[in-house]
Structure formats: C-alpha cells, structure tokens
Design a protein around this motif. Structure first.
Motif, PDB file in Angstrom:
ATOM      1  N   ASP A 164       0.801  -1.220   0.000  1.00  0.00           N
ATOM      2  CA  ASP A 164       0.000   0.000   0.000  1.00  0.00           C
ATOM      3  C   ASP A 164       0.839   1.278   0.000  1.00  0.00           C
ATOM      4  O   ASP A 164       0.616   2.182  -0.804  1.00  0.00           O
ATOM      5  CB  ASP A 164      -0.938   0.035   1.207  1.00  0.00           C
ATOM      6  N   LEU A 205       2.824   1.884  -3.156  1.00  0.00           N
ATOM      7  CA  LEU A 205       1.882   2.021  -4.262  1.00  0.00           C
ATOM      8  C   LEU A 205       1.248   3.407  -4.260  1.00  0.00           C
ATOM      9  O   LEU A 205       1.090   4.031  -5.310  1.00  0.00           O
ATOM     10  CB  LEU A 205       0.793   0.946  -4.176  1.00  0.00           C
ATOM     11  N   LEU A 206       0.904   3.903  -3.077  1.00  0.00           N
ATOM     12  CA  LEU A 206       0.338   5.253  -2.988  1.00  0.00           C
ATOM     13  C   LEU A 206       1.354   6.298  -3.446  1.00  0.00           C
ATOM     14  O   LEU A 206       1.006   7.278  -4.098  1.00  0.00           O
ATOM     15  CB  LEU A 206      -0.116   5.543  -1.551  1.00  0.00           C
ATOM     16  N   CYS A 265       1.369   6.174  -7.145  1.00  0.00           N
ATOM     17  CA  CYS A 265       0.148   6.785  -7.690  1.00  0.00           C
ATOM     18  C   CYS A 265       0.216   8.305  -7.612  1.00  0.00           C
ATOM     19  O   CYS A 265      -0.244   9.004  -8.523  1.00  0.00           O
ATOM     20  CB  CYS A 265      -1.076   6.274  -6.936  1.00  0.00           C
ATOM     21  N   THR A 290      -4.765  10.962  -7.061  1.00  0.00           N
ATOM     22  CA  THR A 290      -4.001   9.836  -6.517  1.00  0.00           C
ATOM     23  C   THR A 290      -4.921   8.690  -6.116  1.00  0.00           C
ATOM     24  O   THR A 290      -4.686   7.524  -6.466  1.00  0.00           O
ATOM     25  CB  THR A 290      -3.184  10.285  -5.288  1.00  0.00           C
ATOM     26  N   TYR A 294      -5.174   4.899  -7.553  1.00  0.00           N
ATOM     27  CA  TYR A 294      -4.965   3.800  -6.604  1.00  0.00           C
ATOM     28  C   TYR A 294      -6.147   2.835  -6.586  1.00  0.00           C
ATOM     29  O   TYR A 294      -5.977   1.625  -6.411  1.00  0.00           O
ATOM     30  CB  TYR A 294      -4.732   4.378  -5.212  1.00  0.00           C
TER      31      TYR A 294
END
Length: 203
Positions: free
Chosen positions: A34, A37-38, A41, A66, A70
């Motif tokens: 997470d 990945l954020l 993004c 974002t 995501y």
C-alpha cells in the motif's frame, strides 16, 4: 524501485485474471504494498496533471487524482491512467487554486448585481484588478472552460447583443454599470469589494 513495483503489479493483475482463486492472496500482498503504491500513484497523478496543464495543482486535486489511480487496478496502463485523470478533472471542474502559478494568489471580489463572491487570479503583489480579470478569463478558457465556468468563477457573462442594437444598448441593460473584459465577456455591475486570500501566499 517504482519500475519494479509496476512490473510486479502487472504480473499480479495478469495472473489474477487467469486464476481468480488467487484473489485473496493478491489482496494480502497488495495490502503490504500500500504505502509504496500510494507513492507511485501520487507521482503518476502529478505527471498526468502536468500533462493536462495543471502545473501547480492544489493538494486537494492531487489527492483526488491519486486515490482515483490507486482505486483502479488497471491504472498502470498509460491510456487508462490518462482517462482516469481526465475523469477526475471533469468531475471536479475548474478551480482557480488548481491553476495558480508561483507567486500568484486568488482574489475574492463582489459585484453590485449579485450576492455571490467571485474570484480571479492576481500576482501576489499586484493591484491591477482589471488586468487580473482579463488574464483569469483567458486562463479559464485555455483550460477548456465554458461560459458556465466563467460565470460560476468570475461572475462574468457574454450577453448576446442584438444586431440592430445601438451604442447605448449595454448601458441600458446594465444601468448600474459594467466592466468590459474580453472576447465578448463583461462583469455586469460594479466591483464592490476585493480581498486577497492570505492562505494562498505560499504559492
């Protein structure tokens, strides 16, 4: 690192389509990814917004873009990512705070023909409201804004002047006065108040 993550997520998505029973496993793996990945993004959102003309977008717009990326497992496809950002922009609409440049602020003002508060962009140390209004109008239209956007943000309208109208037609329609801008737009009334937003001065 982000490139490797991108490739890993693509492989996961491809495999999940082939083996739906692995969805729970991938969900758990995704949970551990997470945070990076954020971050990915957000960087992708900033890049896509820049491409769309938003060079200094507000934190609110960045966050919306974002989260939209995501929330879509297919955002790593460049065409899909572009479409996602376009949808975010269309849904949010034009806000001046999203198109401010360095050392610019939003100015709030009121006019005699309305109880609403309207807005334009001005250099932080600027005082020429007339020039600021004309510049703001051009920038809204350059961002594919339309008459509704101009009226909502600036309170300006583009009246249809009859072909046989005389030189005094506008004065008769707007007895309290009007401020001629550009491209057929005008402010219907007099400027009553003007105030700069102090919280935007960090731009």
């Amino acid at each position: 690192m982000l490139t490797d993550l991108n490739k890993t997520l693509k492989k996961m998505a491809d495999y999940e389509r082939q083996a739906p029973e692995a969805a729970e496993l991938f969900k758990e793996i995704r949970r551990h990814l997470d945070e990076p990945l954020l971050t990915y993004c957000r960087q992708e959102a900033l890049y896509r917004l820049e491409e769309a003309g938003y060079h200094t977008p507000s934190e609110e717009l960045i966050e919306e873009a974002t989260i939209a990326l995501y929330s879509n497992d297919q955002f790593i496809n460049s065409e899909i990512a572009e479409n996602i950002i376009e949808d975010v922009i269309d849904y949010r609409g034009i806000h001046l705070i999203d198109i401010l440049e360095e050392k610019e602020i939003v100015v709030d003002y009121t006019i005699s023909s309305s109880y609403s508060v309207y807005h334009c962009i001005m250099p932080r140390n600027g005082t020429d409201l007339g020039s600021a209004l004309k510049d703001t109008l051009s920038r809204i239209l350059d961002m594919d804004g339309d008459e509704k956007d101009v009226q909502r943000i600036m309170g300006a309208i583009a009246p249809e002047i009859p072909k046989n109208a005389g030189e005094d037609w506008l004065k008769e329609q707007y007895p309290d006065g009007y401020l001629d801008l550009d491209l057929g737009y005008l402010i219907p009334g007099c400027i009553l108040t003007m105030s700069k937003r102090v919280n935007d001065e960090a731009r």
